[in-house]
Design an enzyme around this catalytic site. Sequence first.
Site, PDB file in Angstrom:
ATOM      1  N   ASP A   5       1.152  -1.050  -0.169  1.00 49.31           N
ATOM      2  CA  ASP A   5      -0.078   0.117   0.175  1.00 49.31           C
ATOM      3  C   ASP A   5       0.654   1.230   0.260  1.00 49.31           C
ATOM      4  O   ASP A   5       2.026   1.060   0.769  1.00 49.31           O
ATOM      5  CB  ASP A   5      -1.030  -0.100   1.035  1.00 49.31           C
ATOM      6  CG  ASP A   5      -0.357   0.666   2.378  1.00 49.31           C
ATOM      7  OD1 ASP A   5       0.845  -0.261   3.188  1.00 49.31           O
ATOM      8  OD2 ASP A   5      -1.270   1.073   3.440  1.00 49.31           O
TER       9      ASP A   5
ATOM     10  N   GLU B 278      -0.311  -1.033   5.716  1.00 46.77           N
ATOM     11  CA  GLU B 278       1.202  -0.757   6.402  1.00 46.77           C
ATOM     12  C   GLU B 278       0.962   1.437   7.136  1.00 46.77           C
ATOM     13  O   GLU B 278       0.780   1.237   8.321  1.00 46.77           O
ATOM     14  CB  GLU B 278       1.743  -1.103   5.868  1.00 46.77           C
ATOM     15  CG  GLU B 278       3.603  -0.571   6.580  1.00 46.77           C
ATOM     16  CD  GLU B 278       3.927   1.180   7.097  1.00 46.77           C
ATOM     17  OE1 GLU B 278       4.663   1.217   8.137  1.00 46.77           O
ATOM     18  OE2 GLU B 278       3.331   1.775   6.106  1.00 46.77           O
TER      19      GLU B 278
HETATM   20 ZN    ZN Z   1       6.962   1.545   4.950  1.00 46.56          ZN
END
Ligand code: ZN
Length: 484
Positions: free
Chosen positions: A121, A188
Amino acid sequence: MGRIIKRILAGMLLLVVALVVVLAVNTMRYKPAAISQAEPFDLGADVDAAARTLSEAVTFQTVSDDLSRPDFPAFVRFVETTYPRVNATMTREILAPNTPLYKWQGSDDSLQPVLLAAHYDVVPVAPWSLDKWVHPPYDGAISDGFVWGRGTLDDKGALVAMMTAAEKLIADGFTPKRTVYFSFGGDEEIGGDGAKAVAEHLTAQGIRLAWALDEGSFVLDKIIPGLDQPVASINLSEKGYLTLELVAKSAGGHSSMPPRVTAVGRIARAVERLQANPVPGGLTGVSDEFFDALGRYFPLGQRVAFANRWLTEPLLERILSAAPSTDAMLRTTTAPTMLTGSTKENVLATQATATINFRLHPRDSIEDVVAHVRETIADPEIEVRHAPGFASPASPVSSSQAQGYKDIEASILAAFGPLATVPGLTIAATDARHYATAADAAYRINPFKIEGHDLERFHGINERLSVENLGRGINFFGDLLRKQ
Ligand SMILES: [Zn+2]
């Protein structure tokens, strides 16, 4: 009389000479830790093909401000089809949200497994910055020896490097002794529920990893002032995260007849006290490990200072505390970020608040920091409360003597040639803190060399990764995997 003065002078001279000798001997002994010379390693993977894969990976707009984007499952399928040997050899599960976990079965089940992680992501691109990109952020242009675009550095480059290495090793007939997991987080940047699910999934099966490796630092070239050689900081821990709100209430009223201390004034005083009294810190624990290792590579003047910390520590701490980047390595940082008061200029606030963001050093718990805040503001009429959103303690500090660290260090040297390796501390939050809960140790580095201002491209404009770096990353992961 004259004889006494002469004796005193002689005594003083002797002391000075002794001091100089002690400083010199300490400095001479203060050398980089001897590491077995790593043989350069070239996996022989097709780096240009890997660059094209990274270019395509960039075109998936996996921006984690909206996890319902079709780009997420599409990216997971893209990884599946891009690495056919990986897909045929490893088993795969997909944990929520959109987080594939691959398992490469090792030949010796008596050995603890390890885990390599990356996230795919990305952070959004600010609309105002679009015309400042040399190549559009999701085009994946390959130009001037770089793959350009959002996610190349953070963190699709690592994913492509480790998968390319695994695919090549499988093609070469290699099987690891240890079981190796690969985990690719899909969220994340917004807290890492995917990585958390992976750690819980492994723990629920009774699996305890020897170590996990995730992003953290880079190989930093010409970034640390005074160091001529690149430094690979292999981070042993990451700082915790805590946001507190200070709330002061008052009766309010018209601003023509204010009390001597208003709610806004109380909050301002509290913020000032917090800024004037940072959370205590210094050269202990992982901070000492980092600066002790780093100091050995400095020119003579600084080396004398780092080699003789018994004498220079107060001075060193003062110098290191003066710059935000090194201060953050020494202590829990205090950052007042938001203030609220009245909504009208001539109305006294009935409530005023300050929002303070802390990044916790491993030596401080969340409770320690809350206690520090209460004690420092010394105002019982101010409520101290947790802000909405996540809070997490700092991660445990992993050993820099364990085999995992030694393997990672040796593979960095094998891929990059001679450079400084030091154990460090990640000052931002990453998925590694979740993986750490399922592992005896967690280490954090991306095997790419970043020079000068290129670090600003991280989460910034014109993010890019050189094809040469991608090749080094592939060799790093290839070398690391063949050691397992
Ligand atoms: Zn990162």
